[in-house]
Design an enzyme around this catalytic site. Structure first.
Site, PDB file in Angstrom:
ATOM      1  N   GLN A 100      86.424  81.203  43.188  1.00  0.00           N
ATOM      2  CA  GLN A 100      86.578  80.354  42.246  1.00  0.00           C
ATOM      3  C   GLN A 100      85.092  81.455  41.144  1.00  0.00           C
ATOM      4  OE1 GLN A 100      87.115  76.201  42.900  1.00  0.00           O
ATOM      5  NE2 GLN A 100      86.112  77.205  44.501  1.00  0.00           N
ATOM      6  N   ASN A 101      84.059  82.462  41.797  1.00  0.00           N
ATOM      7  CA  ASN A 101      83.580  82.539  40.699  1.00  0.00           C
ATOM      8  C   ASN A 101      83.915  83.657  40.169  1.00  0.00           C
ATOM      9  OD1 ASN A 101      81.591  80.521  42.315  1.00  0.00           O
ATOM     10  ND2 ASN A 101      81.082  81.765  43.568  1.00  0.00           N
ATOM     11  N   ASP A 103      81.448  85.095  38.654  1.00  0.00           N
ATOM     12  CA  ASP A 103      80.144  86.380  38.488  1.00  0.00           C
ATOM     13  C   ASP A 103      80.489  87.526  38.813  1.00  0.00           C
ATOM     14  OD1 ASP A 103      80.001  86.222  41.121  1.00  0.00           O
ATOM     15  OD2 ASP A 103      79.221  83.977  40.790  1.00  0.00           O
ATOM     16  N   HIS A 118      89.847  82.402  38.541  1.00  0.00           N
ATOM     17  CA  HIS A 118      89.503  81.886  37.999  1.00  0.00           C
ATOM     18  C   HIS A 118      89.345  82.999  36.599  1.00  0.00           C
ATOM     19  CE1 HIS A 118      88.890  77.585  39.497  1.00  0.00           C
ATOM     20  NE2 HIS A 118      89.829  77.756  38.751  1.00  0.00           N
ATOM     21  N   CYS A 126      92.869  90.430  26.022  1.00  0.00           N
ATOM     22  CA  CYS A 126      93.291  89.664  24.055  1.00  0.00           C
ATOM     23  C   CYS A 126      94.745  88.937  23.921  1.00  0.00           C
ATOM     24  CB  CYS A 126      93.574  91.233  23.652  1.00  0.00           C
ATOM     25  SG  CYS A 126      94.825  90.720  22.254  1.00  0.00           S
ATOM     26  N   CYS A 129      97.964  90.042  22.590  1.00  0.00           N
ATOM     27  CA  CYS A 129      99.036  91.331  23.235  1.00  0.00           C
ATOM     28  C   CYS A 129      98.041  91.587  24.287  1.00  0.00           C
ATOM     29  CB  CYS A 129      98.652  93.091  22.404  1.00  0.00           C
ATOM     30  SG  CYS A 129      97.143  93.590  22.937  1.00  0.00           S
ATOM     31  N   THR A 188      82.562  75.144  47.565  1.00  0.00           N
ATOM     32  CA  THR A 188      83.063  74.323  47.447  1.00  0.00           C
ATOM     33  C   THR A 188      83.009  72.502  47.092  1.00  0.00           C
ATOM     34  OG1 THR A 188      85.704  75.109  45.811  1.00  0.00           O
ATOM     35  CG2 THR A 188      84.835  74.818  48.181  1.00  0.00           C
ATOM     36  N   SER A 189      83.241  72.105  46.038  1.00  0.00           N
ATOM     37  CA  SER A 189      82.767  71.103  46.021  1.00  0.00           C
ATOM     38  C   SER A 189      84.472  69.847  46.629  1.00  0.00           C
ATOM     39  CB  SER A 189      82.407  70.453  44.921  1.00  0.00           C
ATOM     40  OG  SER A 189      83.797  70.514  43.355  1.00  0.00           O
ATOM     41  N   ASN A 213      78.862  73.996  53.710  1.00  0.00           N
ATOM     42  CA  ASN A 213      78.354  73.095  52.149  1.00  0.00           C
ATOM     43  C   ASN A 213      77.175  72.460  52.570  1.00  0.00           C
ATOM     44  OD1 ASN A 213      78.087  71.369  50.059  1.00  0.00           O
ATOM     45  ND2 ASN A 213      80.423  72.090  50.045  1.00  0.00           N
TER      46      ASN A 213
HETATM   47  P1  NAD Z   1      81.044  73.053  41.622  1.00  0.00           P
HETATM   48  O1  NAD Z   1      80.120  72.619  41.036  1.00  0.00           O
HETATM   49  O2  NAD Z   1      81.659  71.869  42.183  1.00  0.00           O
HETATM   50  O3  NAD Z   1      80.955  73.026  43.755  1.00  0.00           O
HETATM   51  C1  NAD Z   1      79.386  72.961  44.282  1.00  0.00           C
HETATM   52  C2  NAD Z   1      80.009  72.986  45.590  1.00  0.00           C
HETATM   53  O4  NAD Z   1      78.584  73.714  46.428  1.00  0.00           O
HETATM   54  C3  NAD Z   1      79.365  71.630  46.127  1.00  0.00           C
HETATM   55  O5  NAD Z   1      80.026  70.590  46.777  1.00  0.00           O
HETATM   56  C4  NAD Z   1      77.508  71.845  46.550  1.00  0.00           C
HETATM   57  O6  NAD Z   1      77.546  70.228  47.639  1.00  0.00           O
HETATM   58  C5  NAD Z   1      77.678  73.081  47.475  1.00  0.00           C
HETATM   59  N1  NAD Z   1      77.117  73.693  47.075  1.00  0.00           N
HETATM   60  C6  NAD Z   1      75.655  73.685  46.315  1.00  0.00           C
HETATM   61  N2  NAD Z   1      74.525  74.785  46.715  1.00  0.00           N
HETATM   62  C7  NAD Z   1      75.056  75.182  47.754  1.00  0.00           C
HETATM   63  C8  NAD Z   1      74.531  76.556  49.191  1.00  0.00           C
HETATM   64  N3  NAD Z   1      73.374  76.889  48.812  1.00  0.00           N
HETATM   65  N4  NAD Z   1      75.313  76.503  49.310  1.00  0.00           N
HETATM   66  C9  NAD Z   1      76.716  76.197  50.428  1.00  0.00           C
HETATM   67  N5  NAD Z   1      77.093  75.070  49.008  1.00  0.00           N
HETATM   68  C10 NAD Z   1      75.951  75.087  48.263  1.00  0.00           C
HETATM   69  O7  NAD Z   1      81.785  74.268  42.382  1.00  0.00           O
HETATM   70  P2  NAD Z   1      82.922  74.945  42.644  1.00  0.00           P
HETATM   71  O8  NAD Z   1      84.337  73.399  43.010  1.00  0.00           O
HETATM   72  O9  NAD Z   1      82.925  76.232  42.568  1.00  0.00           O
HETATM   73  O10 NAD Z   1      83.791  74.290  41.171  1.00  0.00           O
HETATM   74  C11 NAD Z   1      83.470  74.296  39.595  1.00  0.00           C
HETATM   75  C12 NAD Z   1      84.048  75.070  39.065  1.00  0.00           C
HETATM   76  O11 NAD Z   1      82.803  76.101  38.021  1.00  0.00           O
HETATM   77  C13 NAD Z   1      84.424  76.863  39.513  1.00  0.00           C
HETATM   78  O12 NAD Z   1      85.981  76.894  39.285  1.00  0.00           O
HETATM   79  C14 NAD Z   1      83.975  77.912  38.964  1.00  0.00           C
HETATM   80  O13 NAD Z   1      85.003  78.778  38.106  1.00  0.00           O
HETATM   81  C15 NAD Z   1      83.257  77.630  37.911  1.00  0.00           C
HETATM   82  N6  NAD Z   1      81.453  77.982  38.274  1.00  0.00           N
HETATM   83  C16 NAD Z   1      81.214  79.377  38.598  1.00  0.00           C
HETATM   84  C17 NAD Z   1      79.408  79.925  38.689  1.00  0.00           C
HETATM   85  C18 NAD Z   1      79.338  81.184  39.086  1.00  0.00           C
HETATM   86  O14 NAD Z   1      80.880  82.027  38.701  1.00  0.00           O
HETATM   87  N7  NAD Z   1      78.582  81.676  39.815  1.00  0.00           N
HETATM   88  C19 NAD Z   1      78.999  78.731  38.788  1.00  0.00           C
HETATM   89  C20 NAD Z   1      79.363  77.504  38.482  1.00  0.00           C
HETATM   90  C21 NAD Z   1      80.438  76.937  38.256  1.00  0.00           C
END
Ligand code: NAD
Length: 246
Positions: A100-101, A103, A118, A126, A129, A188-189, A213
């Site tokens: 979902q990241n 980065d 994501h 764009c 197009c 992921t939360s 987590n």
């Molecule tokens: P979230 O912020 O909702 O949840 C993050 C989860 O990670 C939490 O459950 C937390 O307890 C856990 N966590 C925090 N530090 C940790 C670690 N060191 N090791 C293991 N777990 C840890 O994140 P999500 O569920 O990914 O949803 C947020 C949305 O925001 C995502 O869909 C994403 O697209 C975006 N996002 C992306 C980035 C990135 O690209 N790095 C950063 C933040 C959010």
């Protein structure tokens, strides 16, 4: 709940393991999760900065949010958790990473089959197009760019609120989830759908769920078979060392 060594044995004997990763995966690289008091949403409320409508209404204003994010991403490096997943894939014990990241850190660590659920900050799209092109995070300082082909407004190739997940990402992540017999669910939360539905879908197909987590989530109570409670940068290298016998 199974322990780390039991989870490692299931992973070692798996036929098709996949990982689903979230913001926690990159926390130890120095990218904070978006929620919480220091998260980016505290400064840039998502309804004002992360919707496609907001961008169309005022691209310049919303671009400030992208610029801040790009600055945060510029100097970050993959952490030991990313490297552990890349090692697992190289050893043919992991078939894909659904992240979902946005980065690009899994790719930087050497993971090859990565599904950017994501999207990614490393590309532009764009809005007219739909042409995509690579984009350097340093170039965010210049403001919202126009398409070289049609002149349309471009935006980072990242799914904003109000936009759909790409058909490829949906198709490929569902295909991987249907095939998997082990799913690693990392940092992921369980709050952001449809990504949060994938572990439930995997469980319905009888996959073994290994969750990592720093705190329990809805997955922990509902479907996890093993819970590795701790930072992914510490827990994943331990798990992978066990699986690969090193
Ligand atoms: P979230 O912020 O909702 O949840 C993050 C989860 O990670 C939490 O459950 C937390 O307890 C856990 N966590 C925090 N530090 C940790 C670690 N060191 N090791 C293991 N777990 C840890 O994140 P999500 O569920 O990914 O949803 C947020 C949305 O925001 C995502 O869909 C994403 O697209 C975006 N996002 C992306 C980035 C990135 O690209 N790095 C950063 C933040 C959010």
């Amino acid at each position: 709940m199974d322990t780390l060594d039991q989870a490692a044995m299931r992973l070692r004997d798996s036929r098709h393991a996949v990982a689903l990763t979230g913001a926690g995966m990159s926390a130890e690289s120095g990218i904070p999760t978006f929620r919480g008091k220091d998260g980016i949403w505290a400064k840039y409320p998502p309804e004002e900065y992360a919707t496609i409508e907001a961008y169309l209404q005022n691209p310049q204003r919303v671009w400030e949010f992208w610029k801040t994010l790009a600055h945060e991403f510029q100097h970050v490096k993959p952490n030991s958790g990313h490297t552990a997943l890349a090692r697992l894939e190289n050893a043919d014990r992991l078939k894909a990473v659904i992240t979902q990241n946005i980065d690009n850190l899994h790719q930087s660590a050497g993971s090859r089959h990565v599904i950017d659920f994501h999207g990614s900050m490393g590309r532009l799209i764009c809005l007219k197009c739909h042409r995509r092109e690579p984009f350097d995070t340093k170039s965010f300082d210049a403001g919202p760019p126009s398409c070289a082909q049609c002149g349309g407004l471009m935006k980072p190739d990242v799914v904003m609120f109000g936009e759909e997940i790409s058909k490829y990402a949906l198709y490929e992540s569902h295909a991987q989830t249907q095939q998997c017999d082990v799913m690693l669910v990392i940092g992921t939360s369980a709050q952001v759908f449809p990504a949060a539905g994938l572990p439930y879908q995997a469980k319905q197909g009888n996959a073994y769920i290994i969750e990592c987590n720093i705190e329990p989530t809805d997955f922990t109570h509902d479907i996890s078979d093993a819970f590795l409670g701790g930072p992914s940068g510490e827990m994943l290298p331990r798990l992978v060392n066990y699986v690969l016998g090193s």
